[in-house]
Design a protein around this motif. Structure first.
Motif, PDB file in Angstrom:
ATOM      1  N   PHE A 326     -14.185  40.149 -43.274  1.00 29.07           N
ATOM      2  CA  PHE A 326     -15.093  40.493 -42.172  1.00 29.07           C
ATOM      3  C   PHE A 326     -15.224  42.012 -41.971  1.00 29.07           C
ATOM      4  O   PHE A 326     -15.784  42.469 -40.981  1.00 29.07           O
ATOM      5  CB  PHE A 326     -14.630  39.792 -40.882  1.00 29.07           C
ATOM      6  N   GLY A 327     -14.650  42.773 -42.897  1.00 30.35           N
ATOM      7  CA  GLY A 327     -14.823  44.226 -42.878  1.00 30.35           C
ATOM      8  C   GLY A 327     -14.157  44.930 -41.707  1.00 30.35           C
ATOM      9  O   GLY A 327     -14.687  45.905 -41.186  1.00 30.35           O
ATOM     10  N   LEU A 328     -13.000  44.454 -41.279  1.00 26.00           N
ATOM     11  CA  LEU A 328     -12.288  45.119 -40.179  1.00 26.00           C
ATOM     12  C   LEU A 328     -11.424  46.252 -40.732  1.00 26.00           C
ATOM     13  O   LEU A 328     -10.783  46.080 -41.766  1.00 26.00           O
ATOM     14  CB  LEU A 328     -11.378  44.112 -39.448  1.00 26.00           C
ATOM     15  N   ASN A 329     -11.436  47.382 -40.031  1.00 22.40           N
ATOM     16  CA  ASN A 329     -10.567  48.464 -40.492  1.00 22.40           C
ATOM     17  C   ASN A 329      -9.164  48.308 -39.891  1.00 22.40           C
ATOM     18  O   ASN A 329      -8.926  47.414 -39.077  1.00 22.40           O
ATOM     19  CB  ASN A 329     -11.184  49.842 -40.206  1.00 22.40           C
ATOM     20  N   LYS A 330      -8.250  49.214 -40.305  1.00 24.08           N
ATOM     21  CA  LYS A 330      -6.853  49.040 -39.883  1.00 24.08           C
ATOM     22  C   LYS A 330      -6.697  49.102 -38.361  1.00 24.08           C
ATOM     23  O   LYS A 330      -5.928  48.334 -37.789  1.00 24.08           O
ATOM     24  CB  LYS A 330      -5.966  50.090 -40.570  1.00 24.08           C
ATOM     25  N   SER A 331      -7.427  49.995 -37.717  1.00 22.91           N
ATOM     26  CA  SER A 331      -7.310  50.084 -36.251  1.00 22.91           C
ATOM     27  C   SER A 331      -7.752  48.779 -35.603  1.00 22.91           C
ATOM     28  O   SER A 331      -7.127  48.294 -34.655  1.00 22.91           O
ATOM     29  CB  SER A 331      -8.179  51.194 -35.683  1.00 22.91           C
ATOM     30  N   GLU A 332      -8.846  48.218 -36.122  1.00 25.37           N
ATOM     31  CA  GLU A 332      -9.358  46.965 -35.541  1.00 25.37           C
ATOM     32  C   GLU A 332      -8.360  45.822 -35.757  1.00 25.37           C
ATOM     33  O   GLU A 332      -8.132  45.003 -34.865  1.00 25.37           O
ATOM     34  CB  GLU A 332     -10.728  46.630 -36.151  1.00 25.37           C
ATOM     35  N   ILE A 333      -7.780  45.788 -36.941  1.00 23.32           N
ATOM     36  CA  ILE A 333      -6.792  44.743 -37.240  1.00 23.32           C
ATOM     37  C   ILE A 333      -5.572  44.905 -36.332  1.00 23.32           C
ATOM     38  O   ILE A 333      -5.019  43.933 -35.819  1.00 23.32           O
ATOM     39  CB  ILE A 333      -6.398  44.809 -38.737  1.00 23.32           C
ATOM     40  N   PHE A 334      -5.175  46.154 -36.128  1.00 24.96           N
ATOM     41  CA  PHE A 334      -4.011  46.411 -35.271  1.00 24.96           C
ATOM     42  C   PHE A 334      -4.284  45.915 -33.846  1.00 24.96           C
ATOM     43  O   PHE A 334      -3.440  45.232 -33.238  1.00 24.96           O
ATOM     44  CB  PHE A 334      -3.680  47.912 -35.269  1.00 24.96           C
ATOM     45  N   VAL A 335      -5.453  46.216 -33.330  1.00 24.60           N
ATOM     46  CA  VAL A 335      -5.816  45.787 -31.968  1.00 24.60           C
ATOM     47  C   VAL A 335      -5.836  44.252 -31.893  1.00 24.60           C
ATOM     48  O   VAL A 335      -5.346  43.647 -30.930  1.00 24.60           O
ATOM     49  CB  VAL A 335      -7.194  46.379 -31.562  1.00 24.60           C
TER      50      VAL A 335
END
Ligand code: 6MZ
Length: 366
Positions: A326-335
């Motif tokens: 889904f193209g999530l970056n590391k910050s988004e995954i962390f949140v």
């Protein structure tokens, strides 16, 4: 750091993991060998089934019946619980809400209560990591830990720590009386880390009306509920499930627009099991998964493994899949990983501790 490695390093909250679906293949094979030697099963047939990749949903439920033959005696229940917790901790899962169906088995002298005692013994038996668990002896957090390992210079090595809580599952094959017994047992075991009730089992079996009295009873007792919801299309049952306002739902593959509107309005957190849904052929491709819509709508979500043994996955892998699909970056995954703390059925004190774990990790990982 490479994405998969980063997903392993990430602290994670697991809210949907079935004990008997999370058993290592190697343990199942070992248990099958012993039963094969005793002539209870034919080892070659069973080994073939255990090692098979890709299973339809009906095949999974046939397999669970086999797992239960392999695992259901007190000693084995204790062993698999210990191993499953160690495996989750190895993936940096810092909070595990492990669910299991208390089983009665007269041939083994097993009652639902003694099954649960064997599970609790398994939690206490973990020694390779620190386990934060609740016991009635102290009525507060107890940390079980084994001997403290040291590194080459003699300094203590920082051990992993995992908080473990339990959900008791009602199997859809059960009667109202058996479901009630599970709810009452959950209440009795509140001081032993039981934090809620789950409804699971083969979704084409059983009638909603059979479980409803026990689920209502759980609500009256203040026990949070999570329901396996919409693993198959069943409009009437899905609506009835949403109407009792469960604290969480699992899977949610076949909700129609009207039901999604309701679930979103009620902000019911959804336990998302990506690999499980693909492997059991609930969806043709991950790109069609409802995760994308729910994530965009900022609906409460948590990524989960469901049956990490059965589906050969890990929670790290589920985060990797979400990020890469889904193209999530590391910050988004962390949140996303941190947000799951809110949906755990655990007290605020533990939630604060978990928040600190994520705060520390943020400095290293983001
Ligand atoms: C519904 C599931 C499940 O309770 O014996 N279970 N129920 N859908 C699923 N998706 C694939 N995966 C597991 O763990 C195994 C039991 O959990 C439920 C089934 O009732 C299965 O027998 P325990 O520890």
């Amino acid at each position: 750091m490479e994405l998969m490695e980063w997903c392993r390093e990430l602290p994670k909250i697991e809210l949907h993991a079935h004990l008997n679906g999370s058993v290592r293949d190697s343990t199942l094979l070992e248990l099958a060998k012993v039963l094969g030697e005793k002539g209870v099963i034919v080892f070659a047939d069973v080994a073939h089934v255990i090692m098979k990749n890709g299973r339809s949903l009906p095949e999974c439920f046939m397999l669970f019946d086999l797992f239960h033959i392999l695992t259901t005696d007190h000693q084995t229940v204790t062993r698999i619980t210990k191993e499953v917790i160690e495996d989750f901790a190895a993936e940096n899962v810092v909070y595990l809400e492990l669910r299991t169906t208390p089983k009665k088995n007269e041939a083994k002298g097993m009652t639902k209560r003694s099954y649960m005692e064997a599970v609790i013994d398994g939690i206490k038996a973990v020694d390779s990591v620190d386990v934060a668990f609740v016991t009635s002896d102290t009525s507060k957090l107890m940390t079980c830990s084994g001997s403290i390992p040291v590194n080459g210079t003699g300094s203590p090595i920082k051990r992993k720590k995992i908080y473990v809580r339990l959900l008791l599952s009602i199997d859809r094959r059960e009667t109202t009386a058996a479901a009630m017994e599970t709810v009452n047992l959950a209440m009795d075991l509140k001081d032993f880390g039981v934090v809620g009730i789950d409804l699971s089992g083969n979704p084409v079996i059983g009638e909603w009306e059979t479980f409803l009295p026990a689920l209502k009873h759980a609500k009256e007792l203040g026990l949070p509920i999570t329901l396996h919801c919409a693993e198959v299309p069943n409009k009437k049952e899905i609506q009835a499930m949403l109407d009792i306002h469960p604290q969480r739902i699992g899977h949610a593959c076949f909700l129609e627009d009207e039901e999604w509107r309701k679930a979103k309005f009620l902000k019911i957190p959804v336990e998302i099991c990506l690999t499980s849904n693909i492997r059991t052929e609930r969806l043709s491709s991950l790109h069609n998964h409802h995760f994308a819509d729910l994530y965009k709508a900022k609906h409460p979500l948590s990524l989960c493994t469901d049956d990490s043994g059965l589906f050969s996955t890990t929670l790290s892998n589920e985060y990797y899949l979400a990020a890469s699909t889904f193209g999530l970056n590391k910050s988004e995954i962390f949140v996303l990983a941190r947000s799951a703390i809110q949906y755990a059925f655990v007290d605020d004190e533990v939630k604060e501790e978990l928040t600190k774990v994520f705060d520390d990790a943020e400095k290293r990982l983001i």
